[in-house]
Design a protein around this motif. Structure first.
Motif, PDB file in Angstrom:
ATOM      1  N   PRO A   1       0.636  -1.129  -0.051  1.00 13.05           N
ATOM      2  CA  PRO A   1      -0.044  -0.132   0.087  1.00 13.05           C
ATOM      3  C   PRO A   1       0.861   1.244   0.032  1.00 13.05           C
ATOM      4  O   PRO A   1       0.403   2.296  -0.482  1.00 13.05           O
ATOM      5  CB  PRO A   1      -0.727   0.058   1.357  1.00 13.05           C
ATOM      6  N   LEU A   2       2.179   1.158   0.588  1.00 13.71           N
ATOM      7  CA  LEU A   2       2.799   2.489   0.455  1.00 13.71           C
ATOM      8  C   LEU A   2       3.827   2.558  -0.632  1.00 13.71           C
ATOM      9  O   LEU A   2       4.429   3.682  -0.721  1.00 13.71           O
ATOM     10  CB  LEU A   2       3.809   2.304   1.747  1.00 13.71           C
TER      11      LEU A   2
ATOM     12  N   MET B   1       8.323   7.367   5.668  1.00 11.95           N
ATOM     13  CA  MET B   1       8.751   8.585   6.487  1.00 11.95           C
ATOM     14  C   MET B   1       7.555   9.487   6.329  1.00 11.95           C
ATOM     15  O   MET B   1       6.735  10.092   7.167  1.00 11.95           O
ATOM     16  CB  MET B   1       9.948   9.334   6.328  1.00 11.95           C
ATOM     17  N   MET B   2       7.212   9.721   5.081  1.00  7.29           N
ATOM     18  CA  MET B   2       5.992  10.860   4.748  1.00  7.29           C
ATOM     19  C   MET B   2       4.925  10.295   5.114  1.00  7.29           C
ATOM     20  O   MET B   2       4.038  10.878   5.580  1.00  7.29           O
ATOM     21  CB  MET B   2       6.195  10.963   3.227  1.00  7.29           C
TER      22      MET B   2
ATOM     23  N   LYS C   1      -1.637   8.749   6.016  1.00  9.64           N
ATOM     24  CA  LYS C   1      -2.034   8.883   4.798  1.00  9.64           C
ATOM     25  C   LYS C   1      -1.120   8.788   3.685  1.00  9.64           C
ATOM     26  O   LYS C   1      -0.028   9.447   3.725  1.00  9.64           O
ATOM     27  CB  LYS C   1      -2.688  10.198   4.855  1.00  9.64           C
ATOM     28  N   VAL C   2      -1.338   8.326   2.651  1.00 10.36           N
ATOM     29  CA  VAL C   2      -0.805   8.482   1.140  1.00 10.36           C
ATOM     30  C   VAL C   2      -1.757   9.063   0.169  1.00 10.36           C
ATOM     31  O   VAL C   2      -2.632   8.316  -0.225  1.00 10.36           O
ATOM     32  CB  VAL C   2      -0.222   7.241   0.720  1.00 10.36           C
ATOM     33  N   GLY C   3      -1.450  10.379  -0.077  1.00  7.01           N
ATOM     34  CA  GLY C   3      -2.401  11.068  -0.854  1.00  7.01           C
ATOM     35  C   GLY C   3      -3.772  11.121   0.124  1.00  7.01           C
ATOM     36  O   GLY C   3      -3.878  11.580   0.983  1.00  7.01           O
TER      37      GLY C   3
ATOM     38  N   VAL D   1      -3.648   4.672   4.751  1.00  8.00           N
ATOM     39  CA  VAL D   1      -2.857   3.519   4.724  1.00  8.00           C
ATOM     40  C   VAL D   1      -2.997   2.849   6.298  1.00  8.00           C
ATOM     41  O   VAL D   1      -3.262   1.610   6.271  1.00  8.00           O
ATOM     42  CB  VAL D   1      -1.571   3.327   4.179  1.00  8.00           C
ATOM     43  N   ILE D   2      -2.485   3.485   7.040  1.00 13.85           N
ATOM     44  CA  ILE D   2      -2.338   3.359   8.364  1.00 13.85           C
ATOM     45  C   ILE D   2      -3.233   4.173   9.092  1.00 13.85           C
ATOM     46  O   ILE D   2      -3.028   5.432   9.142  1.00 13.85           O
ATOM     47  CB  ILE D   2      -0.914   3.562   8.982  1.00 13.85           C
TER      48      ILE D   2
END
Length: 505
Positions: free
Chosen positions: A208-209, A266-267, A274-276, A280-281
């Motif tokens: 997912p990342l 890290m981001m 969040k990714v965008g 995700v977490i």
């Protein structure tokens, strides 16, 4: 393996230079970093280094220095793999926090709920997942590591042997780092998900990342082309060494990753998972791992102002909360630092274990961002490292000098030969070696041997064929007309306590 984090830079800051701001420190990354790093690589004898800085959701710096292997011109890029060592723990704790957020389990669940056969000095029924992840089971730091680290034992055999270890401290009385604690905890994951730890990490975090190059198991690293080679110092010379096999302790040590993948990690952590637009977490999982001092009673503190939470060290530095982790295994040394208030992440990875440059460079970069006066941390760390190394070399020289005098052993060499057993480790075999020496073979280190040279009496100078285990003096015990036991000591970097082996034939 774990070396207790010494917050050298924190005290140095106050004792050498105060808090006055400097002019132009923000130019360090742009104008001076290359010179600083290249000089440090030479001084520390580091073959290669990778550095990544993220800030405010973007990559500020991603650069490789040096080479993947000494003597070869193979450059380090954003997809070059390094072993992370104990930084692995942060992935494992995030996986557990995610499972708790999804109501799959609770960190306060008893381990025996999932692993009924688990034994720990009559305390097994009280041990929780959280106790293991925060290292509060009563073990001394690195206790049992000689038995478990880079050995042929399976994870289940590691768990079984833990039942034979007597914890040094009372249960939950203090912090004591042990890789084996994570090996036990990770066995809960297949019980609740139906997937082993490494598959669950791939499916729930890496994929997912977008961490497509990251490897959860150490056995996978030698099979990849774009990888670094581990190095260490042997007899004063920098040399490549074999990749350590750490998959029996995988959940605490075995992940390998790249600058590109770790920038995404890290981001995501700094963006509350969040990714965008995708979560995700779970945000509560981020809070659990990065912000809550889950081991925050005084007994869980390893240094003043420093706490160990879920897989991270948490520290106040000039009014900012730092979330940090160092990683060190055979041939590798790395560090990762997050500053949530500044939305800042710093990663440094090296392919030798005989350096403290990742820690020094961490503080150099933090001070740059915090606009503190310049101090060369690499020089300060190096001075301390050289002083400690000189002391270690002096001890070794004294032992070697005893050997060079060619003293006869107290008994004929054949009288020391035979099979010896320790309840935790297992057995070792001693035979007559070449010349006036003995040779020891170890049950769970099948590729390693120990050369034993007489030092006089029943003492022998022990040289391990794998450098990380070091050199020391082994003492045989003579009672009632025969050799009855031997005391084995490995490098403090592996384990500080000695093992007593009883002669059985």
């Amino acid at each position: 393996m774990k070396r207790v984090f010494i917050f050298f830079a924190f005290s140095l800051l106050f004792t050498t230079r105060g808090w006055a701001q400097a002019t132009g420190r923000s130019t360090f990354l742009r104008d001076s970093l290359d010179i600083y790093v290249n000089k440090a690589l030479t001084q520390w004898r580091v073959p290669g280094l990778a550095i990544c800085i993220v800030k405010d959701g973007r990559i500020v710096l991603m650069k490789g220095y040096g080479t993947r292997e000494l003597g070869l011109q193979e450059r380090i890029d954003e997809n070059t793999l390094f072993m992370l060592g104990e930084i692995t723990e942060a992935f494992t704790t995030t996986a557990f926090a995610k499972l708790e957020a999804n109501k799959t389990l609770s960190l306060n669940d008893k381990i025996t709920r999932y692993l009924p056969s688990f034994k720990l000095d009559n305390k097994a029924s009280e041990v929780t997942i959280n106790d293991l992840l925060t290292h509060r089971a009563g073990f001394k730091t690195n206790q049992g590591n000689f038995t478990f680290y880079n050995t042929s034992l399976t994870t289940q055999q590691v768990i079984d042997k833990i039942g034979h270890i007597k914890p040094v401290y009372p249960f939950r009385a203090t912090y004591g780092y042990t890789n084996s604690a994570y090996a036990v905890a990770a066995e809960v994951i297949p019980k609740v998900t139906g997937r082993p730890w490494y598959i669950y990490l791939k499916e729930s975090l890496f994929i997912p990342l977008g961490m497509n190059n990251t490897l959860p198991l150490s056995q996978e690293l030698p099979l990849v082309l774009n990888r670094t080679v581990p190095h260490t110092i042997v007899e004063g010379r920098l040399t490549p060494i074999p990749y350590p096999q750490l998959d029996n302790l995988a959940a605490g040590l075995s992940i390998s990753s790249t600058m590109g993948d770790m920038s995404k990690w890290m981001m995501a952590l700094l963006n509350n998972g969040k990714v965008g637009a995708r979560q995700v977490i779970p945000e509560i999982a981020i809070k659990t791992t990065l912000h809550e001092l889950t081991g925050n009673q005084p007994s869980a503190s390893t240094q003043e102002n420093e706490q160990f939470g879920l897989g991270w060290f948490l520290q106040d530095y000039a009014g900012r909360n730092l979330v940090m982790r160092n990683g060190k295994v055979s041939g590798y040394s790395s560090s990762i630092t997050l500053v949530p208030q500044e939305n800042l992440g710093i990663l440094i990875m090296t392919n030798t274990d005989k350096n403290e440059l990742p820690e020094a460079l961490r503080w150099q970069i933090l001070d740059t961002y915090f606009n503190f006066p310049y101090h060369n941390y690499s020089d300060s760390y190096l001075d301390r490292y050289k002083a400690n190394d000189a002391n270690e070399q002096q001890v070794k020289r004294r032992m070697r000098d005893s050997v060079f005098l060619n003293p006869p052993p107290a008994q004929a060499l054949v009288n020391y030969t035979g099979r010896y057993v320790n309840d935790v480790y297992g057995h070792v075999n001693v035979s007559v070696g070449e010349g006036n020496t003995l040779e020891m073979r170890l049950e769970h280190h099948p590729k390693m041997f120990v050369k034993l040279q007489p030092m006089g009496g029943n003492r022998f100078y022990a040289t391990f064929s794998e450098p990380i285990y070091g050199k020391s003096a082994f003492t045989f015990v003579y009672q009632a007309g025969r050799i009855t036991s031997v005391r084995i000591k490995v490098s403090d970097a592996v384990e500080t306590d000695a093992y007593d082996f009883k002669k059985i034939d």
